[in-house]
Enzyme design. Structure first.
Site, PDB file in Angstrom:
ATOM      1  N   CYS A   1       0.799  -1.222   0.000  1.00  0.00           N
ATOM      2  CA  CYS A   1       0.000   0.000   0.000  1.00  0.00           C
ATOM      3  C   CYS A   1       0.832   1.273   0.000  1.00  0.00           C
ATOM      4  O   CYS A   1       0.490   2.239  -0.676  1.00  0.00           O
ATOM      5  CB  CYS A   1      -0.980   0.000   1.154  1.00  0.00           C
ATOM      6  SG  CYS A   1      -0.200  -0.184   2.762  1.00  0.00           S
TER       7      CYS A   1
ATOM      8  N   HIS B   1      -2.296   0.541   7.047  1.00  0.00           N
ATOM      9  CA  HIS B   1      -2.566   0.898   5.666  1.00  0.00           C
ATOM     10  C   HIS B   1      -2.105   2.326   5.405  1.00  0.00           C
ATOM     11  O   HIS B   1      -1.983   3.121   6.331  1.00  0.00           O
ATOM     12  CB  HIS B   1      -4.078   0.763   5.409  1.00  0.00           C
ATOM     13  CG  HIS B   1      -4.444   0.819   3.963  1.00  0.00           C
ATOM     14  ND1 HIS B   1      -3.802   0.079   2.998  1.00  0.00           N
ATOM     15  CD2 HIS B   1      -5.407   1.514   3.313  1.00  0.00           C
ATOM     16  CE1 HIS B   1      -4.331   0.319   1.816  1.00  0.00           C
ATOM     17  NE2 HIS B   1      -5.324   1.201   1.976  1.00  0.00           N
TER      18      HIS B   1
ATOM     19  N   ASP C   1      -7.921   5.933  -2.366  1.00  0.00           N
ATOM     20  CA  ASP C   1      -7.102   4.794  -1.952  1.00  0.00           C
ATOM     21  C   ASP C   1      -6.627   4.042  -3.186  1.00  0.00           C
ATOM     22  O   ASP C   1      -7.361   3.249  -3.762  1.00  0.00           O
ATOM     23  CB  ASP C   1      -7.917   3.861  -1.046  1.00  0.00           C
ATOM     24  CG  ASP C   1      -7.036   2.790  -0.426  1.00  0.00           C
ATOM     25  OD1 ASP C   1      -5.859   2.683  -0.821  1.00  0.00           O
ATOM     26  OD2 ASP C   1      -7.524   2.062   0.451  1.00  0.00           O
TER      27      ASP C   1
END
Lengths: 307, 677
Positions: free
Chosen positions: B420, B464, B480
Site C-alpha cells: 500500500c 494501511h 485509496d
C-alpha cells in the site's frame, strides 16, 4: 499427716545442721532427694563438707552407712562382695561388700574405672546386684550419695551423660557464709557430734513419708507449666538438646518431695523452681562451663510464665 | 572471608527463585549477557552458601560494575529510555546479589525484586502477563517471610505457604483499593520505549508497512454504540504526511501552519481553523481501546471529535493524546463520516506545503505528470486515469522488489509491484507533480468483527497507507490507490486476502491466526480476545469508568466520602480475615481464675509492683510484703485463695471468693515503702 511430715523434716534438718553449719538449703535439697527416692551427686572441692553431709544424713535418718573411697584400682567385687570358700561348710559363702548398706557414700566416683562405675550404677538403677549368676536384693531403702571433684581432672573417668542421668539431683555446697564459718572455727569439731546423734525418723515413718510424696497433688496447670519449661529448653538455641521426659519426671518427683517438706499436699510453681536447677543442670549438654548451664536454667525460669 | 550474616537456607532458596523469575520475565528486553550474569551471580551465591567459593573482592566488584555500565552503553548506545534504564537497574540488582553481608542487603534485594517484577507491566499488561506478575511476586514474599524467620533450617515450603496465605488475605484489600482509590496521573514521564515497537511510525519509507503486515498483534479494538459500518468505510486515520524528502514521507512541522495553534484541546476556545470542518449527517459514537504504541497519535474515523480531556484535535484533523500511549488507552470518539475538510480555497502557504516536492528526484514521473495534466485538465479524470493505470498493470504484493534512488520512477514505470505505501506514495507524488495538492495518510483499514461480542478487532496487519487529494469546493478527498489494484483488500479483510501467502504473519510464528481455518481454534482465538478485551476495558480501563461508578455509589465525590468508603469497604474486605483469625485463635487455656489472677497482677503493676515473668504467686507475695507491708493481709488472702484453688483442687465458690476479695483489693502507691529501692 502433712503436719507430721513437716515436723519430722524439721527434726532431721536440725540434726544435720548441727553438724553441717549454715547449709540449710543444700540440706533441704538433699533430703528432698532422699524423700523422692533418688540418688544424690555432690560436686565440690575437697573440704567443703561433702562427706560430713552424707554422714550426718545417714545418722539423722538412722540408716546403715558405709563409705567407699573410689580409686583407680577398685574392682566391682570390692564394692559388691565376693564368695569365699568355707572349709567347715564345704561351700562357697557370699561376703557382702559395702554396697549392702542403706546409704552408700561413693567418694570421688570419677576416680575409678568405668567398669566399677557401671557396677555401682547398675545397683543404683535396679536396687539389686548380680553376683556369680545370683541376683541379690540390696537393703531398702537404698541410697547412693556420690561425690566428685570438679577440678584436677587428670587421671579421672568423667561420668557419661547416661550415667549422670541416674542421679536425681546434683548439688554444690559452696563456701559457708561468714557467720557460719566463724561459728565453725570457734567451736569444737562438729563431727564429734555424729557419734552421739539420735535418729530423727523411724524406718516406718520414712517409708510413710516416701509414700506421701507420691500422693502430693499436681494440678493440670502445674503440669502445663512444667511442660512449657521443658519445651523451652528444647526450643532454645542455647543448648544442643533439652531436658528429656525422664528429666521432667525427675523434676516433678523432686518438687513433690519439696512441697511435702514444706507441709503442703500440693505442688506450687515455686516448688518446681526450687528443684529445677539441681535436677536439670547436670542433664543439660552445655559446652563451655557449668555456669552456662545454670545461667540457662535461670533464664528458662525467668522466661516461662507460670500462667 | 566468612559472611557476616548467614542467610537462612529457605530465604536463600526463594531469593534465588525470585532472581531467576525476574530474569525470565525480562528476558525479552534484556541484553542476553545481563541474564547470563544473573545466573552466574545466583550460582556464585549458592557456592558461597556451601562455603565452596569466596566473596568477590573489592577490585572484582568494581570492575564488574564498570563492565556492566560500559556493556549497557555499548549495547544500547544511549542511557535514556525505558529499556536501558531497566537493564541498568537489573545489572545493579544482579551485582547486589554478590554482596549479601547483612540481612538488610537481602532485604534491599527483595524490595528491588518487587520493583523489577512490577516493571514488567510497563512492557505488557495482558491478562496472562498480569497473572504472571502476580504469581511471580509470591516467591519474593516467601523470601521476605523466610528472611524474618527465626530458625535457619525450616523448609522452603513453609515460607511459601505463609506467603500464599498472606497474599490471599491481602486480596480483598487489594480489590477495595483498586475500586476506590483515586487514580493519580503518572508522576513522572515514562521514557519512551524506542525499539521493538510495532505499529505505524512517524515516518514512512518503502517497506515499512510490509513489516507490519507480518505481525498478528492487536493494534486496537473499537466498540460502536450502533452497528459497525461497512468494511470499506473503516479508514482509521492516524498520521498525515505532507513532507517528502525523496525517499521518506514525514509530518509537516507544526510551526509551518500559520493559522492559530496546531492542537485544539476540548476545554479551550475553538481554533480559527475549526470552521473549515463541515460536519454533516449522522454522528457515529464509539470507544477505541488502543494498545501501547509509545507514541501520542490516536486512530479515529474521519472526521473525529473526542470528549476526553487529554485528547486534542490537530490542524490536519486527527486526534493526538497529550502524552505517548505507554499502556492501554481508552478514548471515546464521535465521528461524522460525511464531512468536508477545508472545502474553500487554500491559501498560498497551504498550497506550498501540499505541493512541495524535493528537487532532483523522479524526473520521469514529474515529466509524465505534467504531460497528463495537460492532456486531462479535470482533476477527477486525472485521478481516474492514474487509478486505471494501477488497476491494469500493477500487482499488490507483500514482497515488493527493492527500490533505488528514484523510488517513484522505478515503481511506476519499472517494477510495478508493491504494497500500500508504494501506491500511496507514488500516487501523491504524481498528483503533486501534476499540480494537485495531495498528501499521504497512514493508519489502519478495516478490522475483524468479533462474531459474538460486537466489537471490532484491528490488527497490526490492517495497517494501511492511502492518499488525500484536495479539490476546490470539495476539500480533502480520500483516494485509496490500493483499492484500484486490489479491491478485495478493502472489501474483505486483509487476513482473508493474504492468508497462507507471501510471508503473512511470518513475524508471529506462534499466533493462533495461522489456524483460522480450523473452526474451533478460531473460536478459541476470538474467545481469548474477548477475554482480553474485557480485561482491558474493565480492569486496565477502569480509570475511565471509576468516576461514574463512584458517583453512582456515593452520590457525590468528596474526600470525606472517599475516605469513609475506603474505611467501610476496607473493613468489609478484612472481615473474613478477622473472622478467620477469631476462629483459628489458639483456644486460650486461661480460665476465669487465671484471668482474675492476671487482673490482680495488673493492679499491683499499676502501683509499680510488676510480677516478673516466671515469678510464682508466693514469691511475688513475698516481694510485696517487703515493699508494701500494709498490703500483707489482702495479698496473703488472695495468694492463698489462688494457690489452693489453682494447685490443690478447685472447690465450688473458690473463683467467686477470689473475685470478691479482688473487688475489695485496691492497692495505692501510698502503700509502698518510700525507702525501698
Amino acid at each position: 499427716m502433712s503436719k507430721a511430715s513437716q515436723q519430722i523434716t524439721e527434726a532431721i534438718i536440725d540434726r544435720v545442721e548441727s553438724v553441717l553449719v549454715g547449709k540449710q538449703h543444700a540440706v533441704r535439697l538433699a533430703l528432698a532427694c532422699l524423700y523422692a527416692g533418688g540418688h544424690l551427686l555432690i560436686e565440690d572441692l575437697p573440704g567443703m563438707g561433702k562427706t560430713t553431709l552424707a554422714q550426718a544424713l545417714a545418722a539423722a535418718i538412722g540408716l546403715s552407712y558405709t563409705r567407699v573411697q573410689f580409686t583407680s584400682d577398685l574392682l566391682p567385687a570390692d564394692i559388691i562382695g565376693v564368695s569365699v570358700y568355707d572349709r567347715n561348710k564345704a561351700a562357697f559363702e557370699f561376703h557382702p561388700g559395702p554396697l549392702f548398706n542403706q546409704l552408700v557414700l561413693a567418694d570421688e566416683i570419677n576416680r575409678t574405672t568405668p567398669k566399677t562405675q557401671s557396677a555401682l550404677l547398675e545397683a543404683m538403677a535396679e536396687g539389686q546386684v548380680s553376683v556369680e549368676g545370683e541376683t541379690r536384693q540390696l537393703p531398702q531403702p537404698f541410697y547412693v550419695i556420690a561425690t566428685q571433684n570438679p577440678l584436677s581432672q587428670s587421671g579421672t573417668f568423667p561420668l557419661p551423660e547416661s550415667q549422670l542421668d541416674r542421679f536425681l539431683m546434683r548439688l554444690r555446697l559452696g563456701y559457708p557464709d561468714p557467720e557460719a564459718e566463724r561459728q565453725l572455727l570457734s567451736g569444737a569439731d562438729p563431727r564429734s557430734k555424729l557419734a552421739s546423734m539420735s535418729r530423727g525418723v523411724t524406718p516406718l515413718q520414712l517409708a510413710t513419708l516416701q509414700e506421701e510424696v507420691s500422693q502430693v497433688k499436681v494440678s493440670a496447670s502445674l503440669v502445663d507449666y512444667l511442660q512449657r519449661l521443658l519445651q523451652f529448653t528444647r526450643n532454645s538455641g542455647d543448648v544442643d538438646y533439652g531436658i528429656s521426659p525422664r528429666g521432667g519426671m525427675a523434676v516433678l518427683k523432686s518438687a513433690r518431695a519439696w512441697a511435702l517438706m514444706a507441709g503442703r499436699d500440693y505442688v506450687i510453681p515455686e516448688d518446681i523452681q526450687a528443684v529445677f536447677a539441681p535436677v536439670c543442670a547436670h542433664r543439660l549438654p552445655v559446652s563451655g562451663g557449668e555456669h552456662r548451664a545454670e545461667n540457662f536454667i535461670q533464664q528458662t525460669l525467668n522466661s516461662v510464665d507460670i500462667i | 572471608m566468612r559472611p557476616l550474616w548467614q542467610i537462612p537456607r529457605d530465604g536463600l532458596f526463594w531469593l534465588l527463585i525470585s532472581v531467576l523469575i525476574s530474569i525470565a520475565l525480562h528476558f525479552d528486553h534484556l541484553p542476553p549477557w545481563v541474564a547470563l550474569a544473573g545466573i552466574v551471580a545466583a550460582l556464585w551465591q549458592i557456592q558461597l552458601y556451601r562455603e565452596r567459593w569466596r566473596q568477590p573482592g573489592r577490585l572484582l566488584k568494581w570492575s564488574l560494575a564498570g563492565a556492566c555500565g560500559a556493556g549497557l552503553l555499548l549495547h544500547y548506545g544511549r542511557m535514556t529510555g525505558l529499556e536501558p534504564m531497566v537493564a541498568l537497574l537489573f545489572s545493579g540488582y544482579i551485582l547486589k546479589l554478590l554482596e549479601i553481608h547483612h540481612r538488610r542487603d537481602a532485604l534491599v534485594l527483595l524490595y528491588l525484586s518487587y520493583l523489577i517484577i512490577i516493571l514488567q507491566s510497563l512492557f505488557s499488561t495482558t491478562i496472562g502477563a498480569s497473572l504472571l506478575v502476580l504469581m511471580a511476586l509470591l516467591p519474593v514474599t516467601a523470601a521476605l517471610v523466610a528472611m524474618h524467620g527465626s530458625t535457619d533450617n525450616s523448609r522452603p515450603a513453609t515460607a511459601l505457604r505463609t506467603a500464599l496465605s498472606m497474599t490471599l488475605q491481602a486480596m480483598p484489600l487489594m480489590l477495595v483499593m483498586f475500586i476506590v482509590m483515586p487514580r493519580i496521573g503518572s508522576l513522572w514521564a515514562v521514557p519512551q520505549q524506542n525499539s521493538a515497537t510495532t505499529g505505524v511510525s512517524d515516518s514512512m519509507s518503502p517497506g515499512d508497512m510490509t513489516q507490519l503486515g507480518r505481525s498478528g498483534a492487536v493494534a486496537f479494538r473499537v466498540e460502536f454504540d450502533g452497528p459497525i459500518p461497512a468494511q470499506h468505510k473503516l479508514y482509521w486515520r492516524g498520521l498525515v504526511f505532507s513532507s517528502f524528502d525523496g525517499r521518506r514521507w514525514e509530518q509537516q512541522a507544526s510551526k509551518a501552519y500559520q493559522d492559530g495553534q496546531f492542537l485544539q484541546w476540548p476545554n479551550q476556545p475553538l481554533a480559527a481553523w475549526d470552521k473549515m470542518i463541515v460536519r454533516r449527517g449522522q454522528a457515529l459514537s464509539y470507544r477505541v481501546t488502543l494498545e501501547a504504541t509509545h507514541s501520542p497519535w490516536l486512530f479515529a474515523l474521519s472526521t473525529p471529535v473526542s470528549r476526553s480531556s487529554s485528547v486534542a484535535l490537530s490542524r490536519d484533523f486527527r486526534l493526538v493524546n497529550n502524552e505517548p500511549v505507554v499502556s492501554k488507552l481508552q478514548y471515546p470518539v464521535t465521528s461524522w463520516l460525511e464531512h468536508q475538510l477545508e472545502p474553500s480555497s487554500l491559501p498560498d502557504w497551504r498550497h506550498n506545503i501540499e505541493l512541495a516536492l524535493p528537487a532532483g528526484y523522479n524526473p520521469k514521473t514529474r515529466a509524465i505528470a505534467k504531460q497528463w495534466r495537460e492532456e486531462t485538465p479535470d482533476i477527477a479524470a486525472l485521478i481516474d486515469r492514474l487509478l486505471g493505470l494501477f488497476n491494469r498493470e500493477f500487482i499488490y504484493t507483500l514482497r515488493p522488489p527493492a527500490l533505488g534512488k528514484h523510488t517513484v520512477d522505478e515503481f511506476l514505470w519499472g517494477t510495478k509491484k508493491g504494497f500500500c505505501e508504494f501506491y500511496a506514495s507514488s500516487f501523491v507524488f504524481f498528483m503533486r507533480a501534476a499540480g494537485v495538492p495531495a498528501r499521504v495518510v497512514v493508519g489502519y483499514q478495516g478490522g475483524e468483527r468479533h462474531p459474538s461480542e460486537n466489537y471490532l478487532l484491528v490488527h497490526q496487519y490492517d495497517a494501511h497507507a492511502w492518499a488525500e487529494v484536495w479539490i476546490e469546493g470539495q476539500g480533502w478527498l480520500r483516494v485509496d490507490p490500493t483499492a484500484a489494484v486490489a479491491p478485495q483488500r478493502i472489501e474483505i479483510s486483509f487476513a482473508d486476502l493474504f492468508a497462507e501467502r507471501e510471508g503473512f504473519l511470518s513475524a508471529s510464528p506462534f499466533s493462533l491466526e495461522h489456524l483460522r481455518d480450523i473452526d474451533w481454534l478460531n473460536k478459541l482465538r476470538l474467545k481469548l480476545d474477548a477475554m482480553d478485551y474485557a480485561w482491558s476495558k474493565w480492569v486496565l480501563g477502569y480509570e475511565n469508568i471509576q468516576n461514574d461508578f463512584l458517583l453512582g455509589l456515593l452520590g457525590g465525590i468528596t474526600p470525606q466520602r472517599i475516605a469513609l468508603l475506603l474505611l467501610f469497604a476496607g473493613g468489609i474486605a478484612l472481615l473474613p480475615v478477622f473472622i478467620m483469625l477469631y476462629l483459628s485463635r489458639e483456644k486460650s487455656t486461661r480460665d476465669q481464675l487465671d484471668r482474675l489472677f492476671l487482673q490482680y497482677c495488673t493492679r499491683l503493676e499499676d502501683i509499680g509492683l510488676a510480677r516478673k515473668p516466671g515469678e510464682g504467686p508466693r514469691d511475688f507475695a513475698e516481694r510485696i510484703y517487703q515493699r508494701a507491708p500494709s498490703l500483707t493481709v489482702p495479698v496473703d488472702t488472695l495468694t492463698q485463695l489462688y494457690e489452693s484453688a489453682r494447685y490443690s483442687e478447685i472447690k465450688v465458690g473458690d473463683v467467686q471468693r477470689f473475685k470478691v476479695a479482688l473487688k475489695a483489693f485496691k492497692p495505692s502507691r501510698k502503700a509502698l515503702l518510700s525507702s525501698s529501692c
